[in-house]
Design a protein around this motif. Structure first.
Motif, PDB file in Angstrom:
ATOM      1  N   ILE A 225      -3.796  -0.301  -4.110  1.00  0.00           N
ATOM      2  CA  ILE A 225      -2.348  -0.224  -4.329  1.00  0.00           C
ATOM      3  C   ILE A 225      -2.046   0.824  -5.398  1.00  0.00           C
ATOM      4  CG2 ILE A 225      -0.284  -1.521  -4.963  1.00  0.00           C
ATOM      5  CD1 ILE A 225      -1.773  -4.062  -4.083  1.00  0.00           C
ATOM      6  N   PRO A 226      -1.589   2.015  -5.001  1.00  0.00           N
ATOM      7  CA  PRO A 226      -1.372   3.111  -5.955  1.00  0.00           C
ATOM      8  C   PRO A 226      -0.453   2.751  -7.122  1.00  0.00           C
ATOM      9  CG  PRO A 226      -1.277   3.934  -3.712  1.00  0.00           C
ATOM     10  CD  PRO A 226      -1.350   2.441  -3.614  1.00  0.00           C
ATOM     11  N   ILE A 227       0.682   2.099  -6.847  1.00  0.00           N
ATOM     12  CA  ILE A 227       1.612   1.791  -7.936  1.00  0.00           C
ATOM     13  C   ILE A 227       0.976   0.838  -8.939  1.00  0.00           C
ATOM     14  CG2 ILE A 227       2.735  -0.098  -6.681  1.00  0.00           C
ATOM     15  CD1 ILE A 227       5.316   0.635  -8.136  1.00  0.00           C
ATOM     16  N   LEU A 228       0.134  -0.060  -8.460  1.00  0.00           N
ATOM     17  CA  LEU A 228      -0.557  -0.993  -9.349  1.00  0.00           C
ATOM     18  C   LEU A 228      -1.545  -0.247 -10.235  1.00  0.00           C
ATOM     19  CD1 LEU A 228      -0.896  -3.935 -10.134  1.00  0.00           C
ATOM     20  CD2 LEU A 228      -2.562  -4.181  -8.283  1.00  0.00           C
TER      21      LEU A 228
ATOM     22  N   ARG B  54       0.804  -1.222   0.000  1.00  0.00           N
ATOM     23  CA  ARG B  54       0.000   0.000   0.000  1.00  0.00           C
ATOM     24  C   ARG B  54       0.834   1.268   0.000  1.00  0.00           C
ATOM     25  NH1 ARG B  54      -4.872  -1.996   4.050  1.00  0.00           N
ATOM     26  NH2 ARG B  54      -5.844  -3.407   2.539  1.00  0.00           N
ATOM     27  N   LYS B  55       2.074   1.180   0.483  1.00  0.00           N
ATOM     28  CA  LYS B  55       2.954   2.350   0.457  1.00  0.00           C
ATOM     29  C   LYS B  55       4.134   2.136  -0.477  1.00  0.00           C
ATOM     30  CE  LYS B  55       1.717   4.058   5.057  1.00  0.00           C
ATOM     31  NZ  LYS B  55       2.220   4.487   6.389  1.00  0.00           N
ATOM     32  N   GLY B  56       3.996   1.182  -1.384  1.00  0.00           N
ATOM     33  CA  GLY B  56       5.063   0.936  -2.343  1.00  0.00           C
ATOM     34  C   GLY B  56       6.161   0.063  -1.763  1.00  0.00           C
ATOM     35  N   PHE B  57       7.400   0.531  -1.893  1.00  0.00           N
ATOM     36  CA  PHE B  57       8.558  -0.257  -1.487  1.00  0.00           C
ATOM     37  C   PHE B  57       9.441   0.531  -0.524  1.00  0.00           C
ATOM     38  CE2 PHE B  57       7.215  -1.602  -5.692  1.00  0.00           C
ATOM     39  CZ  PHE B  57       7.180  -2.980  -5.578  1.00  0.00           C
ATOM     40  N   ILE B  58      10.278  -0.203   0.195  1.00  0.00           N
ATOM     41  CA  ILE B  58      11.292   0.403   1.061  1.00  0.00           C
ATOM     42  C   ILE B  58      12.655   0.000   0.523  1.00  0.00           C
ATOM     43  CG2 ILE B  58      12.251   0.546   3.390  1.00  0.00           C
ATOM     44  CD1 ILE B  58       9.521  -0.399   4.439  1.00  0.00           C
ATOM     45  N   ILE B  59      13.551   0.955   0.411  1.00  0.00           N
ATOM     46  CA  ILE B  59      14.913   0.653  -0.015  1.00  0.00           C
ATOM     47  C   ILE B  59      15.884   1.106   1.073  1.00  0.00           C
ATOM     48  CG2 ILE B  59      15.066   2.826  -1.330  1.00  0.00           C
ATOM     49  CD1 ILE B  59      16.911   1.282  -3.299  1.00  0.00           C
ATOM     50  N   ILE B  60      16.765   0.203   1.473  1.00  0.00           N
ATOM     51  CA  ILE B  60      17.813   0.522   2.443  1.00  0.00           C
ATOM     52  C   ILE B  60      19.143   0.393   1.714  1.00  0.00           C
ATOM     53  CG2 ILE B  60      18.914  -0.086   4.631  1.00  0.00           C
ATOM     54  CD1 ILE B  60      16.282  -1.196   5.598  1.00  0.00           C
ATOM     55  N   LYS B  61      19.799   1.498   1.530  1.00  0.00           N
ATOM     56  CA  LYS B  61      21.038   1.517   0.766  1.00  0.00           C
ATOM     57  C   LYS B  61      22.235   1.152   1.648  1.00  0.00           C
ATOM     58  CE  LYS B  61      19.440   4.793  -2.720  1.00  0.00           C
ATOM     59  NZ  LYS B  61      19.696   6.073  -3.430  1.00  0.00           N
ATOM     60  N   PRO B  62      23.324   0.709   1.026  1.00  0.00           N
ATOM     61  CA  PRO B  62      24.517   0.346   1.799  1.00  0.00           C
ATOM     62  C   PRO B  62      24.990   1.493   2.694  1.00  0.00           C
ATOM     63  CG  PRO B  62      24.746  -0.369  -0.480  1.00  0.00           C
ATOM     64  CD  PRO B  62      23.497   0.468  -0.418  1.00  0.00           C
ATOM     65  N   ARG B  63      25.381   1.133   3.916  1.00  0.00           N
ATOM     66  CA  ARG B  63      25.952   2.066   4.897  1.00  0.00           C
ATOM     67  C   ARG B  63      24.968   3.145   5.359  1.00  0.00           C
ATOM     68  NH1 ARG B  63      29.392   0.616   1.169  1.00  0.00           N
ATOM     69  NH2 ARG B  63      28.868   2.352  -0.192  1.00  0.00           N
ATOM     70  N   SER B  64      23.678   2.907   5.161  1.00  0.00           N
ATOM     71  CA  SER B  64      22.686   3.882   5.637  1.00  0.00           C
ATOM     72  C   SER B  64      22.174   3.543   7.033  1.00  0.00           C
ATOM     73  CB  SER B  64      21.508   3.958   4.659  1.00  0.00           C
ATOM     74  OG  SER B  64      20.842   2.713   4.571  1.00  0.00           O
ATOM     75  N   VAL B  65      22.578   2.377   7.546  1.00  0.00           N
ATOM     76  CA  VAL B  65      22.172   1.961   8.891  1.00  0.00           C
ATOM     77  C   VAL B  65      23.384   2.057   9.821  1.00  0.00           C
ATOM     78  CG1 VAL B  65      21.305   0.048  10.301  1.00  0.00           C
ATOM     79  CG2 VAL B  65      20.407   0.407   7.982  1.00  0.00           C
ATOM     80  N   PRO B  66      23.268   2.749  10.945  1.00  0.00           N
ATOM     81  CA  PRO B  66      24.394   2.850  11.887  1.00  0.00           C
ATOM     82  C   PRO B  66      24.856   1.471  12.364  1.00  0.00           C
ATOM     83  CG  PRO B  66      22.677   4.432  12.447  1.00  0.00           C
ATOM     84  CD  PRO B  66      22.103   3.539  11.391  1.00  0.00           C
ATOM     85  N   LYS B  67      26.150   1.318  12.544  1.00  0.00           N
ATOM     86  CA  LYS B  67      26.705   0.061  13.029  1.00  0.00           C
ATOM     87  C   LYS B  67      26.058  -0.332  14.353  1.00  0.00           C
ATOM     88  CE  LYS B  67      29.834  -0.826   9.850  1.00  0.00           C
ATOM     89  NZ  LYS B  67      29.769  -2.054   9.011  1.00  0.00           N
TER      90      LYS B  67
END
Length: 213
Positions: free
Chosen positions: A192-195, A53-66
């Motif tokens: 689903i908006p993207i659909l 319903r809100k599309g997708f989530i993308i987590i890019k490399p090194r975007s999460v604190p160690k």
């Protein structure tokens, strides 16, 4: 499922996982260790939001604190550390899905909502996935059954990983080529908006094509 982390580790240790730079993983809890591994190994993680319903989530490399990789691999954490997008816009190297049951010839049974197959269809329409993209699942050994009926929109499984086995399936089914309009539920399209956007585009193109001949 019991020993889901062991099954996840079997997948994580494979070449197909190690070589993948962009990994799409379902938001289900048995696949959480896989999402955590994607983050720890500084790959790009893509997830679908619940029911898309809100599309997708993308987590890019090194975007999460160690030290926060575990937290980021949960649904709540992914919303916090990832970015909501309508279209991921990066080709996917590996798709990991959850399953209720699978067969050794690649058939898969999901929870019944059809969202995993719909995710694949959307990604296929967007050109972010194709026949060569491995589709894998982690399940318990007891979830491997003898027969599951398949339709043209159902996505077959290339590899199965259980706590005790790593299996390359003898796939006898074709992967869907995209969204099949005749098999879509109207309510799902509206939710689903993207659909909705993709279908609107397809219908416009179909109308333009038909009017030209």
């Amino acid at each position: 499922f019991k020993m889901s982390e062991v099954a996840a580790r079997r997948l994580i240790e494979t070449n197909i996982f190690q070589k993948a730079e962009v990994v799409f993983v379902c938001p289900d809890s048995p696949q959480r260790p896989i999402r955590e591994a994607v983050i720890r190994m500084e790959k790009t993680l893509i997830m679908a939001t619940p029911k898309l319903r809100k599309g997708f989530i993308i987590i890019k490399p090194r975007s999460v604190p160690k030290g926060l990789e575990w937290k980021a691999s949960t649904i709540r954490g992914a919303f916090k550390y990832g970015k909501l997008v309508n279209i991921p816009e990066v080709p996917i190297d590996l798709k990991v899905t959850g399953s209720v049951a699978v067969t050794l010839d690649g058939a898969r049974l999901g929870k019944g909502g059809g969202f995993s197959d719909l995710e694949y269809a959307i990604l296929r329409e967007l050109g972010l996935i194709d026949d060569s993209t491995p589709v894998v699942t982690t399940v318990h050994d007891v979830q491997i059954v003898d027969y599951i009926p398949m339709t043209k929109h159902d996505v077959p499984i290339d590899y199965i990983f259980t706590p005790t086995r790593s299996i390359r399936t003898n796939v006898k089914y074709e992967k869907p080529k995209g969204i099949y309009l005749d098999e879509l539920d109207k309510t799902k399209i509206e939710e689903i908006p993207i659909l909705r956007n993709i279908i609107s585009y397809k219908l416009r193109n179909r109308k333009n094509y038909n009017s030209a001949y």
